[in-house]
Scaffold this motif. Structure first.
Motif, PDB file in Angstrom:
ATOM      1  N   ALA A 232       2.514   8.010  -7.887  1.00  0.00           N
ATOM      2  CA  ALA A 232       1.773   8.913  -7.005  1.00  0.00           C
ATOM      3  C   ALA A 232       2.197   8.731  -5.553  1.00  0.00           C
ATOM      4  CB  ALA A 232       0.275   8.669  -7.157  1.00  0.00           C
ATOM      5  N   THR A 233       2.389   7.478  -5.141  1.00  0.00           N
ATOM      6  CA  THR A 233       2.850   7.205  -3.771  1.00  0.00           C
ATOM      7  C   THR A 233       4.256   7.742  -3.554  1.00  0.00           C
ATOM      8  OG1 THR A 233       1.491   5.211  -3.687  1.00  0.00           O
ATOM      9  CG2 THR A 233       3.279   5.374  -2.091  1.00  0.00           C
ATOM     10  N   PHE A 234       5.124   7.573  -4.552  1.00  0.00           N
ATOM     11  CA  PHE A 234       6.504   8.053  -4.440  1.00  0.00           C
ATOM     12  C   PHE A 234       6.546   9.576  -4.293  1.00  0.00           C
ATOM     13  CE2 PHE A 234      10.412   9.646  -6.389  1.00  0.00           C
ATOM     14  CZ  PHE A 234      11.363   8.928  -5.688  1.00  0.00           C
TER      15      PHE A 234
ATOM     16  N   LYS B 111       4.381   0.918   2.912  1.00  0.00           N
ATOM     17  CA  LYS B 111       3.079   0.817   3.583  1.00  0.00           C
ATOM     18  C   LYS B 111       1.950   1.092   2.613  1.00  0.00           C
ATOM     19  CE  LYS B 111       0.507   2.624   7.551  1.00  0.00           C
ATOM     20  NZ  LYS B 111       0.539   3.579   8.699  1.00  0.00           N
ATOM     21  N   ARG B 112       2.096   2.131   1.779  1.00  0.00           N
ATOM     22  CA  ARG B 112       1.022   2.487   0.857  1.00  0.00           C
ATOM     23  C   ARG B 112       0.956   1.553  -0.343  1.00  0.00           C
ATOM     24  NH1 ARG B 112       1.543   9.143   0.783  1.00  0.00           N
ATOM     25  NH2 ARG B 112       1.241   9.433   3.030  1.00  0.00           N
ATOM     26  N   MET B 113       2.081   0.926  -0.686  1.00  0.00           N
ATOM     27  CA  MET B 113       2.070   0.000  -1.816  1.00  0.00           C
ATOM     28  C   MET B 113       1.762  -1.434  -1.391  1.00  0.00           C
ATOM     29  SD  MET B 113       2.527   1.690  -4.535  1.00  0.00           S
ATOM     30  CE  MET B 113       2.732   0.287  -5.607  1.00  0.00           C
TER      31      MET B 113
ATOM     32  N   LEU C  37       7.004   4.764   4.171  1.00  0.00           N
ATOM     33  CA  LEU C  37       5.915   5.465   3.497  1.00  0.00           C
ATOM     34  C   LEU C  37       5.548   4.796   2.178  1.00  0.00           C
ATOM     35  CD1 LEU C  37       6.926   9.196   4.118  1.00  0.00           C
ATOM     36  CD2 LEU C  37       5.036   7.944   5.157  1.00  0.00           C
ATOM     37  N   ILE C  38       6.568   4.434   1.392  1.00  0.00           N
ATOM     38  CA  ILE C  38       6.293   3.806   0.102  1.00  0.00           C
ATOM     39  C   ILE C  38       5.808   2.372   0.291  1.00  0.00           C
ATOM     40  CG2 ILE C  38       7.308   3.075  -2.081  1.00  0.00           C
ATOM     41  CD1 ILE C  38       9.178   5.440  -1.919  1.00  0.00           C
TER      42      ILE C  38
ATOM     43  N   LYS D  83       4.144  11.605  -3.205  1.00  0.00           N
ATOM     44  CA  LYS D  83       3.608  11.982  -1.898  1.00  0.00           C
ATOM     45  C   LYS D  83       4.626  11.724  -0.792  1.00  0.00           C
ATOM     46  CE  LYS D  83      -1.235  11.135  -3.126  1.00  0.00           C
ATOM     47  NZ  LYS D  83      -2.435  10.270  -2.878  1.00  0.00           N
ATOM     48  N   ALA D  84       5.323  10.585  -0.883  1.00  0.00           N
ATOM     49  CA  ALA D  84       6.331  10.266   0.131  1.00  0.00           C
ATOM     50  C   ALA D  84       7.466  11.281   0.116  1.00  0.00           C
ATOM     51  CB  ALA D  84       6.872   8.860  -0.104  1.00  0.00           C
TER      52      ALA D  84
ATOM     53  N   ARG E  70       0.049   4.180  -9.609  1.00  0.00           N
ATOM     54  CA  ARG E  70      -0.144   4.167  -8.151  1.00  0.00           C
ATOM     55  C   ARG E  70       1.196   4.305  -7.434  1.00  0.00           C
ATOM     56  NH1 ARG E  70      -1.391  -0.052  -4.236  1.00  0.00           N
ATOM     57  NH2 ARG E  70      -1.011  -1.591  -5.856  1.00  0.00           N
ATOM     58  N   TYR E  71       2.239   3.641  -7.953  1.00  0.00           N
ATOM     59  CA  TYR E  71       3.556   3.764  -7.319  1.00  0.00           C
ATOM     60  C   TYR E  71       4.105   5.177  -7.445  1.00  0.00           C
ATOM     61  CZ  TYR E  71       8.582   3.879  -6.991  1.00  0.00           C
ATOM     62  OH  TYR E  71       9.861   4.258  -6.678  1.00  0.00           O
TER      63      TYR E  71
END
Length: 353
Positions: free
Chosen positions: A208-210, A299-301, A296-297, A212-213, A205-206
């Motif tokens: 994928a978030t990284f 908030k989503r994490m 971005l990272i 995208k950010a 999850r991290y």
């Protein structure tokens, strides 16, 4: 002993941090192709299942097709960028010659006034500075050629290492695409591996978030830099802005590898307004990244941006350049592992009763 460790939260946390540090420092470099392949198969596992169900494509073949598609797109982008850089080399060389002429003219104009202010003969100062400038330019050219020759073996070594990484990654991805479900089911059947699976899910999850950010940040910086450079009248401003946005992902260097030379070039050519715009744009791009990335990272994490920023700084101090990725990743692993262990130990008395 295990019960005593379990009751001590500080010991548990210290052991978790030590294990994560050992994993990131010593194990990830050794098993990076396998870990990358596992991450690839985990992320694209649902897509591979759909390809097998709807298109009747085996997962191994689907993994190969996805790798070929991703590699082809990346190769096209690199080829376009490489072609533009090679095509612009004559123009850059002529600009360097122009900069040298501008420096010599500036020395000629300023030597008299500087010499008079310092009490030195202006002609002597001019000849000295001109000779030093010629020596400096010759040194840069000689060192550049010598550096290319001496570094060729190092480049070949790095290319060979990257080739080995790529081959191992492709083979591992194909093998894991076939055996992934069996491996995961085997881990799910063993309760002691549930914490490991939760940590793996948190890592995915991290990452994928990284990713995208980074895509969002590079897109914003490319658009902002391209628009500003084009409006300021710099030739190929949109392309320079796009290149600056792509290189912004590089640690420490970032947009500076493009905008700083542009600033110096415009300054030596006498375009002081454009030089100021390039310099201000560089500062703005750095500010944008420092502002957007933690938000971005984080908030989503579900973590505060200041925690992400602190993890990045700690990662850089511990792991160097790769700490930009390893720092927040280590924080996510520690956080997820700590939460999973606490939840598991809290549920243990209820189960035993």
């Amino acid at each position: 002993m295990l019960e005593k460790i379990r009751r001590s939260k500080s010991i548990t946390l210290l052991l978790t941090v030590a294990v994560v540090y050992f994993f990131l420092q010593y194990l990830t470099p050794l098993f990076s192709p396998i870990l990358t392949a596992m991450l690839f198969v985990t992320i694209f596992g649902p897509l591979l299942k759909k390809m097998q169900a709807r298109l009747h494509i085996h997962r191994q073949l689907g993994a190969v097709l996805l790798l070929l598609l991703g590699g082809g797109v990346l190769a096209i982008l690199l080829w376009v960028l490489f072609s533009w850089v090679i095509g612009s080399l004559p123009e850059w060389v002529s600009q360097l010659e122009t900069v040298e002429l501008e420096l010599e003219e500036w020395i000629q104009k300023g030597s008299a006034s500087i010499g008079q202010a310092l009490g030195i003969d202006g002609e002597y100062l001019e000849s000295t500075l001109t000779a030093r400038l010629d020596e400096w330019m010759d040194y840069l050219q000689a060192e550049g050629a010598a550096g290319m020759l001496s570094g060729s073996l190092q480049y070949l070594k790095k290319i060979a290492l990257f080739g080995g990484f790529l081959v191992t990654f492709i083979i591992a991805a194909v093998l894991l695409a076939r055996d992934y479900d069996r491996i995961m089911n085997g881990l799910l059947d063993r309760e002691e591996f549930h914490v490991l699976l939760e940590v793996i899910c948190g890592m995915i999850r991290y990452i994928a978030t990284f990713v995208k950010a980074q895509v969002v940040i590079m897109s914003v910086i490319s658009l902002a830099a391209g628009v500003v450079l084009s409006i300021s009248g710099i030739r190929h401003g949109a392309l320079w802005g796009m290149l600056a946005g792509l290189l912004d992902a590089l640690p420490f260097i970032g947009t500076g590898i493009v905008l700083v030379p542009l600033t110096l070039t415009q300054l030596f050519q006498g375009n002081y307004g454009r030089a100021a715009v390039c310099l201000a744009l560089y500062g703005g791009c750095v500010f944008l990244r420092e502002m957007l990335e933690p938000r971005l990272i984080g908030k989503r994490m579900g973590v505060p941006p200041i925690a992400v920023l602190a993890a990045v700084y700690a990662g850089i101090r511990l792991f160097g350049v790769w700490g930009i990725i390893k720092g927040p990743l280590g924080f996510v692993i520690i956080r997820q592992g700590w939460q999973s262990l606490q939840k598991r130990w809290q549920d243990t008395p209820e189960e035993s009763s």
